[in-house]
Design a protein around this motif. Structure first.
Motif, mmCIF file in Angstrom:
data_model
loop_
_atom_site.group_PDB
_atom_site.id
_atom_site.type_symbol
_atom_site.label_atom_id
_atom_site.label_comp_id
_atom_site.label_asym_id
_atom_site.label_seq_id
_atom_site.Cartn_x
_atom_site.Cartn_y
_atom_site.Cartn_z
ATOM 1 N N LEU A 8 0.821 -1.207 0.000
ATOM 2 C CA LEU A 8 0.000 0.000 0.000
ATOM 3 C C LEU A 8 0.854 1.256 0.000
ATOM 4 O O LEU A 8 0.353 2.348 -0.280
ATOM 5 N N SER A 9 2.147 1.104 0.308
ATOM 6 C CA SER A 9 3.039 2.265 0.329
ATOM 7 C C SER A 9 3.518 2.635 -1.065
ATOM 8 O O SER A 9 4.196 3.654 -1.233
ATOM 9 N N TYR A 28 -1.482 1.202 -10.113
ATOM 10 C CA TYR A 28 -0.829 0.210 -10.953
ATOM 11 C C TYR A 28 0.006 -0.767 -10.131
ATOM 12 O O TYR A 28 -0.224 -1.961 -10.126
ATOM 13 N N VAL A 29 0.998 -0.250 -9.425
ATOM 14 C CA VAL A 29 2.027 -1.107 -8.837
ATOM 15 C C VAL A 29 1.452 -2.031 -7.771
ATOM 16 O O VAL A 29 1.604 -3.261 -7.839
ATOM 17 N N LEU A 86 -1.698 -7.467 -5.309
ATOM 18 C CA LEU A 86 -3.013 -7.881 -4.825
ATOM 19 C C LEU A 86 -3.676 -8.851 -5.796
ATOM 20 O O LEU A 86 -4.340 -9.806 -5.380
ATOM 21 N N THR A 87 -3.489 -8.615 -7.093
ATOM 22 C CA THR A 87 -4.060 -9.509 -8.100
ATOM 23 C C THR A 87 -3.480 -10.914 -7.979
ATOM 24 O O THR A 87 -4.218 -11.916 -8.016
ATOM 25 N N PRO A 123 -10.991 -4.259 -8.740
ATOM 26 C CA PRO A 123 -11.341 -2.836 -8.591
ATOM 27 C C PRO A 123 -10.153 -1.893 -8.629
ATOM 28 O O PRO A 123 -10.289 -0.734 -9.028
ATOM 29 N N TRP A 124 -8.961 -2.357 -8.222
ATOM 30 C CA TRP A 124 -7.800 -1.461 -8.214
ATOM 31 C C TRP A 124 -7.288 -1.148 -9.614
ATOM 32 O O TRP A 124 -6.435 -0.281 -9.784
ATOM 33 N N PHE A 125 -7.803 -1.854 -10.632
ATOM 34 C CA PHE A 125 -7.392 -1.569 -12.006
ATOM 35 C C PHE A 125 -8.487 -0.839 -12.788
ATOM 36 O O PHE A 125 -8.476 -0.848 -14.015
ATOM 37 N N SER A 126 -9.398 -0.184 -12.073
ATOM 38 C CA SER A 126 -10.514 0.485 -12.754
ATOM 39 C C SER A 126 -10.045 1.548 -13.741
ATOM 40 O O SER A 126 -10.683 1.798 -14.757
ATOM 41 N N PHE A 127 -8.912 2.198 -13.416
ATOM 42 C CA PHE A 127 -8.430 3.286 -14.265
ATOM 43 C C PHE A 127 -7.158 2.894 -15.027
ATOM 44 O O PHE A 127 -6.396 3.765 -15.444
ATOM 45 N N ASN A 128 -6.919 1.604 -15.193
ATOM 46 C CA ASN A 128 -5.729 1.140 -15.911
ATOM 47 C C ASN A 128 -5.878 1.504 -17.385
ATOM 48 O O ASN A 128 -6.741 0.969 -18.086
#
Length: 590
Positions: free
Chosen positions: A203-204, A209-210, A215-216, A373-378
């Motif tokens: 999370l840091s 992206y990174v 997480l994926t 969800p963390w790639f919504s704006f990829n």
């Protein structure tokens, strides 16, 4: 003495990776600046240094008018990387005494060292030390996509915790899939706690992206790992009864988890909640993808992107040297390694599945990664290249050791190809030298800082979002030259009017349109007496110290008008991309 042989490889790894990292960085004499993205990461560190409060938990002051002065804005959507920004802020206050410095250069060296040494430590328990050592080099200093990203895209070339999190997840899966046995039970509790800590650490890093790739991989591995634990459920309760010798490690890791949670989770939640204001804003998603056949392009003269325009052949989007190219040697080794463990789907299943999701990703036609969800704006499929060395490397670990002379003869050309690609990839320092802020720029900014007043007006200035808000309205007529001009407030410490954003709500530009800045910023526009009256009143009312005038972006008539109205420049320097900048002082009426 018995431990010394085990330290030889880590010491050699430290020396080699550290030496190459220092060679890559090249210049530690001052802060970085190229008039583009590089300045953004410097600025975010400066922003955190001046707007972070630690009590009762870390949180940022996001609503203010330090930029978009005097109207104000919500500063949620900056390119955060908490560890990087904490590092910068700590160095800024403790080492620089409130002045910018070469802090991000040292952070990049630290990142490569942590990646290499951490990878070696995690892998040496499942493969030989020699293989772990080579793999550590591949995922750190021979990850050419990330190396070529430094320093322009520092947010995606620093991925040490993501790399280590993926490797730790795979190691747990390996040990659970191949055990337990009488001599080797399930991984001990400290290993699980280390795994948890690494997930907090990701999370840091850059969230969009990174961190998402770590997480994926965990989500993909979860059912495989769950099935393994279910098969050995009789010994799972023993994990929560640590052996006496493990208790110090348990307490240490629990402490690290607590500290990392306190440092990184509250600001992450704050940014997540703040970003909900932008959830309904529409952003056109460009069809930026990377053709899977790029995997077969080696790092060799005459066949890389500098020699051949592959985007014209594949009809894909070229973003950066090395995209979708972990190295042909590594792809070959990964195929051979996969064949060696083809009957062990627990070892290759998650890796191959994640590779498939990444390689075929198209943000419009086949948005495979957007199920997370963390790639919504990829926005670009090529960004997955950062983890290809890790994923292909995990398969390459299992290349069978040749048992015959013909086997060695078959392997030798691949090893020679590896050395050739490693050598060719390190032409980088000879092609691009990261730029350091010049003494002239620093002296100019000090003059601006010393001028009495709360703010400085860059004219022309740039007010725009990556989503296009502000462009059609004419609020950033010189985007290429000026999108990073606002970041120089880290030197002069005045408030500024413009800023570039990842996303920008249309409501935030309404005050600019109300005051007709779109007309005043129009290229070649000559001010009327009413315009000069407005500008004088604006500067006086809001206590501007002066105007940073960019004469190379103005016509001769415009420059003459500014000189006639405010006098000749008091100082001058040259900024990267923006060109000459001149300070015009504003005399405040009592």
């Amino acid at each position: 003495m018995t431990r010394f042989p085990r330290l030889i490889l880590p010491i050699l790894l430290t020396l080699l990776v550290g030496g190459l990292a220092v060679w890559l960085v090249d210049d530690f004499s001052g802060p970085l600046s190229d008039g583009g993205d590089t300045d953004f990461y410097e600025y975010v560190g400066y922003y955190v240094a001046h707007n972070l409060t630690f009590w009762p938990v870390p949180h940022l002051n996001l609503l203010h008018n330090q930029t978009f002065y005097p109207y104000g804005a919500n500063h949620t959507l900056l390119d955060w990387g908490w560890e990087r920004d904490y590092w910068y802020a700590l160095c800024y206050w403790l080492i620089g005494k409130g002045e910018p410095g070469p802090y991000l250069q040292y952070y990049y060296v630290y990142s490569l060292l942590i990646t290499a040494l951490g990878a070696f430590g995690l892998l040496r328990g499942i493969v030989s030390d020699g293989r772990a050592w080579v793999a550590a080099l591949i995922v750190s200093v021979f990850n050419f996509y990330c190396i070529w990203k430094y320093p322009t895209h520092l947010n995606v070339c620093v991925l040490h915790w993501t790399t280590l999190c993926i490797l730790a997840t795979y190691r747990l899966l390996y040990e659970c899939a191949t055990g337990p046995t009488r001599n080797r039970p399930l991984p001990a509790l400290p290993w699980w706690l280390l795994w948890v800590w690494l997930h907090v650490q990701v999370l840091s890093q850059e969230l969009g992206y990174v961190a998402g790739f770590a997480l994926t991989f965990t989500v993909i591995c979860a059912p495989f790992l769950g099935w393994c634990l279910w098969q050995h459920r009789s010994v799972v309760p023993a994990l929560f009864r640590p052996e006496p010798g493990h208790k110090p490690y348990v307490w240490l890791l629990l402490g690290l988890i607590g500290v990392s949670t306190w440092l990184y989770v509250p600001p992450t939640i704050q940014i997540f909640l703040g970003a909900q204001a932008y959830a309904d804003s529409s952003v056109g998603m460009p069809p930026s993808w990377s053709h899977p056949l790029r995997l077969l392009i080696p790092y060799l003269p005459g066949v890389d992107e500098f020699a051949i325009r592959y985007d014209r052949i594949f009809w894909d989007t070229y973003e950066s040297y090395g995209q979708t190219r972990p190295g042909l040697y590594l792809v070959i080794l990964a195929v051979v390694g996969f064949w060696g463990i083809r009957r062990k789907p627990l070892l290759w299943g998650p890796v191959v599945f994640m590779l498939a999701l990444c390689v075929v990703y198209h943000p419009v036609l086949l948005p495979t990664l957007k199920v997370f969800p963390w790639f919504s704006f990829n926005r670009h499929g090529g960004r997955a290249s950062m983890v290809y060395p890790v994923l292909f490397g995990l398969l390459a670990l299992w290349v069978p050791r040749p048992q015959t002379r013909s086997g060695w003869l078959a392997l030798a050309p691949v090893l020679l190809l590896m050395l050739a690609e490693w050598s060719w990839g390190y032409r980088y320092p000879h092609l691009y030298k990261p730029q350091i802020v010049s003494a002239s720029v620093q002296a100019y900014m000090q003059t601006v800082r010393d001028a009495p007043g709360e703010a400085v007006l860059d004219f022309p200035f740039c007010t725009i979002g990556a989503d296009g808000v502000g462009a059609a309205e004419g609020l950033c007529p010189y985007y290429r030259e000026q999108n990073a001009v606002f970041t120089f407030r880290r030197f002069h410490q005045k408030k500024v009017v413009g800023q570039y954003w990842g996303r920008l709500l249309p409501t935030y530009i309404q005050p600019f349109l109300r005051d007709h800045w779109d007309r005043l910023l129009r290229p070649g526009y000559v001010f009327t007496p009413a315009d000069w009256q407005f500008l004088d009143q604006f500067l006086q009312q809001h206590r501007f110290a002066g105007i940073n005038l960019y004469p190379d972006l103005l016509s001769a008539e415009q420059r003459a008008a500014f000189y006639a109205h405010y006098g000749l420049p008091r100082a001058e320097t040259r900024l990267p991309m923006a060109g000459r900048v001149q300070l015009l002082r504003v005399d405040h009426q009592p």
